[in-house]
Enzyme design. Structure first.
Site, PDB file in Angstrom:
ATOM      1  N   HIS A 172      -4.244   1.518   3.159  1.00 32.29           N
ATOM      2  CA  HIS A 172      -3.083   0.704   3.529  1.00 32.29           C
ATOM      3  C   HIS A 172      -3.519  -0.735   3.813  1.00 32.29           C
ATOM      4  CE1 HIS A 172      -1.391   4.759   4.989  1.00 32.29           C
ATOM      5  NE2 HIS A 172      -0.645   4.404   3.978  1.00 32.29           N
ATOM      6  N   LYS A 230       9.659  13.384   6.434  1.00 33.58           N
ATOM      7  CA  LYS A 230       8.386  13.953   6.892  1.00 33.58           C
ATOM      8  C   LYS A 230       8.315  13.861   8.416  1.00 33.58           C
ATOM      9  CE  LYS A 230       5.600  11.420   4.094  1.00 33.58           C
ATOM     10  NZ  LYS A 230       4.350  10.908   3.549  1.00 33.58           N
ATOM     11  N   ARG A 240      -1.811   4.976  -6.118  1.00 39.69           N
ATOM     12  CA  ARG A 240      -3.166   5.496  -6.229  1.00 39.69           C
ATOM     13  C   ARG A 240      -3.405   6.223  -7.541  1.00 39.69           C
ATOM     14  NH1 ARG A 240      -2.482   8.994  -1.082  1.00 39.69           N
ATOM     15  NH2 ARG A 240      -0.493   9.099  -2.181  1.00 39.69           N
ATOM     16  N   SER A 281      -3.070   9.679   4.430  1.00 38.80           N
ATOM     17  CA  SER A 281      -2.982   9.944   5.864  1.00 38.80           C
ATOM     18  C   SER A 281      -3.192  11.430   6.134  1.00 38.80           C
ATOM     19  CB  SER A 281      -1.622   9.478   6.392  1.00 38.80           C
ATOM     20  OG  SER A 281      -1.479   8.092   6.176  1.00 38.80           O
TER      21      SER A 281
HETATM   22  N1  COA Z   1      -3.854   4.044   0.640  1.00 47.31           N
HETATM   23  C1  COA Z   1      -3.844   5.156   1.372  1.00 47.31           C
HETATM   24  N2  COA Z   1      -2.818   6.023   1.394  1.00 47.31           N
HETATM   25  C2  COA Z   1      -1.770   5.710   0.653  1.00 47.31           C
HETATM   26  C3  COA Z   1      -1.711   4.556  -0.135  1.00 47.31           C
HETATM   27  C4  COA Z   1      -2.819   3.704  -0.113  1.00 47.31           C
HETATM   28  N3  COA Z   1      -2.861   2.589  -0.846  1.00 47.31           N
HETATM   29  N4  COA Z   1      -0.536   4.529  -0.765  1.00 47.31           N
HETATM   30  C5  COA Z   1       0.114   5.619  -0.385  1.00 47.31           C
HETATM   31  N5  COA Z   1      -0.642   6.348   0.466  1.00 47.31           N
HETATM   32  C6  COA Z   1      -0.323   7.640   1.041  1.00 47.31           C
HETATM   33  C7  COA Z   1       0.030   7.643   2.484  1.00 47.31           C
HETATM   34  O1  COA Z   1      -1.139   7.761   3.269  1.00 47.31           O
HETATM   35  C8  COA Z   1       0.901   8.864   2.565  1.00 47.31           C
HETATM   36  O2  COA Z   1       0.063   9.982   2.677  1.00 47.31           O
HETATM   37  P1  COA Z   1       0.558  11.368   3.303  1.00 47.31           P
HETATM   38  O3  COA Z   1       1.604  11.898   2.366  1.00 47.31           O
HETATM   39  O4  COA Z   1      -0.673  12.157   3.329  1.00 47.31           O
HETATM   40  O5  COA Z   1       1.123  11.052   4.655  1.00 47.31           O
HETATM   41  C9  COA Z   1       1.580   8.908   1.211  1.00 47.31           C
HETATM   42  O6  COA Z   1       0.796   8.125   0.361  1.00 47.31           O
HETATM   43  C10 COA Z   1       2.943   8.315   1.123  1.00 47.31           C
HETATM   44  O7  COA Z   1       3.288   7.752   2.336  1.00 47.31           O
HETATM   45  P2  COA Z   1       3.868   6.333   2.589  1.00 47.31           P
HETATM   46  O8  COA Z   1       3.239   5.287   1.752  1.00 47.31           O
HETATM   47  O9  COA Z   1       3.808   6.107   4.032  1.00 47.31           O
HETATM   48  O10 COA Z   1       5.301   6.468   2.047  1.00 47.31           O
HETATM   49  P3  COA Z   1       6.394   7.520   2.405  1.00 47.31           P
HETATM   50  O11 COA Z   1       6.598   8.304   1.167  1.00 47.31           O
HETATM   51  O12 COA Z   1       6.101   8.257   3.648  1.00 47.31           O
HETATM   52  O13 COA Z   1       7.612   6.570   2.723  1.00 47.31           O
HETATM   53  C11 COA Z   1       9.260   4.889   2.203  1.00 47.31           C
HETATM   54  C12 COA Z   1       8.079   5.708   1.745  1.00 47.31           C
HETATM   55  C13 COA Z   1       9.247   4.560   3.670  1.00 47.31           C
HETATM   56  C14 COA Z   1       9.156   3.597   1.424  1.00 47.31           C
HETATM   57  C15 COA Z   1      10.531   5.649   1.788  1.00 47.31           C
HETATM   58  O14 COA Z   1      10.530   6.933   2.345  1.00 47.31           O
HETATM   59  C16 COA Z   1      11.804   4.926   2.231  1.00 47.31           C
HETATM   60  O15 COA Z   1      12.140   3.884   1.707  1.00 47.31           O
HETATM   61  N6  COA Z   1      12.550   5.487   3.203  1.00 47.31           N
HETATM   62  C17 COA Z   1      13.773   4.920   3.744  1.00 47.31           C
HETATM   63  C18 COA Z   1      15.028   5.653   3.223  1.00 47.31           C
HETATM   64  C19 COA Z   1      15.409   5.153   1.867  1.00 47.31           C
HETATM   65  O16 COA Z   1      15.795   4.020   1.690  1.00 47.31           O
HETATM   66  N7  COA Z   1      15.294   6.043   0.865  1.00 47.31           N
HETATM   67  C20 COA Z   1      15.577   5.699  -0.512  1.00 47.31           C
HETATM   68  C21 COA Z   1      17.006   5.836  -0.871  1.00 47.31           C
HETATM   69  S1  COA Z   1      17.697   7.413  -0.587  1.00 47.31           S
END
Ligand code: COA
Length: 166
Positions: free
Chosen positions: A17, A41, A93, A131
């Site tokens: 991140h 989640k 990734r 994560s």
């Molecule tokens: N390095 C390390 N880890 C990474 C990474 C990077 N460069 N890129 C992604 N990840 C990992 C995270 O660690 C996380 O791992 P985990 O699944 O083991 O916890 C995973 O990828 C994805 O998590 P994150 O990047 O935090 O995204 P998310 O999927 O939890 O959330 C949002 C994404 C917040 C953008 C999305 O859920 C959102 O927009 N929510 C709001 C509601 C909305 O508008 N929805 C869309 C319309 S319905």
């Protein structure tokens, strides 16, 4: 002011991140790191803990003063509009991430988002990181210091310890 929004759950924030943040900072005047407060989640860490971790982690960045960390709930498009963001940045990734991000960008477009989504490829050496992997390493009592921002490691380790005690 060109403002980018980097949303995620950051549960906990990792070096992956932080790398995306460092690179996104080169593309904007201000980077808003937006922590999802209540997603589908179940987060291991509270919003307050994740904000603390991020505030510590960004101290490892050269330009931390241009980063704003805050929580958000509801639709991402609403948050981006409310904070005056011009674009959303996300790290990819692998191909699974790409498919997911492609869908999310399209959903946001369907929701009439005026903003664009910028996808930054993860550095190959950080592309395996997640994560969940940190949580699994902690559960199995493995050393994950190398995969966390140096400034947030001690806090994160202690937050895990407290979670085990509860
Ligand atoms: N390095 C390390 N880890 C990474 C990474 C990077 N460069 N890129 C992604 N990840 C990992 C995270 O660690 C996380 O791992 P985990 O699944 O083991 O916890 C995973 O990828 C994805 O998590 P994150 O990047 O935090 O995204 P998310 O999927 O939890 O959330 C949002 C994404 C917040 C953008 C999305 O859920 C959102 O927009 N929510 C709001 C509601 C909305 O508008 N929805 C869309 C319309 S319905």
């Amino acid at each position: 002011m060109y403002r980018l929004v980097y949303p995620g759950s950051f549960d906990p924030p990792t070096l992956g991140h932080l790398d995306i943040m460092a690179r996104a900072l080169r593309l904007c005047d201000e980077l808003r790191v937006a922590v999802l407060t209540s997603g589908s989640k179940q987060a291991r860490f509270s919003l307050e803990q994740r904000l603390d971790m991020l505030h510590l982690a960004i101290q490892d960045l050269d330009q931390a003063s241009r980063v704003v960390v805050e929580g958000f709930s509801g639709l991402l498009v609403d948050y981006v509009q409310a904070c005056g963001g011009q674009a959303v940045v996300r790290g990819v990734r692998n191909v699974s991430d790409f498919s997911y991000e492609e869908n999310m960008a399209e959903i946001n477009r369907q929701l009439c988002a005026p903003h664009e989504t910028i996808l930054l490829p993860a550095k190959p050496e950080l592309a395996f990181m997640s994560s969940s992997l940190i949580k699994e390493m902690d559960r199995l009592d493995q050393d994950y210091r190398a995969w966390l921002p140096a400034s947030s490691y001690a806090y994160t380790k202690e937050a895990f310890r407290q979670a085990h005690v509860v």
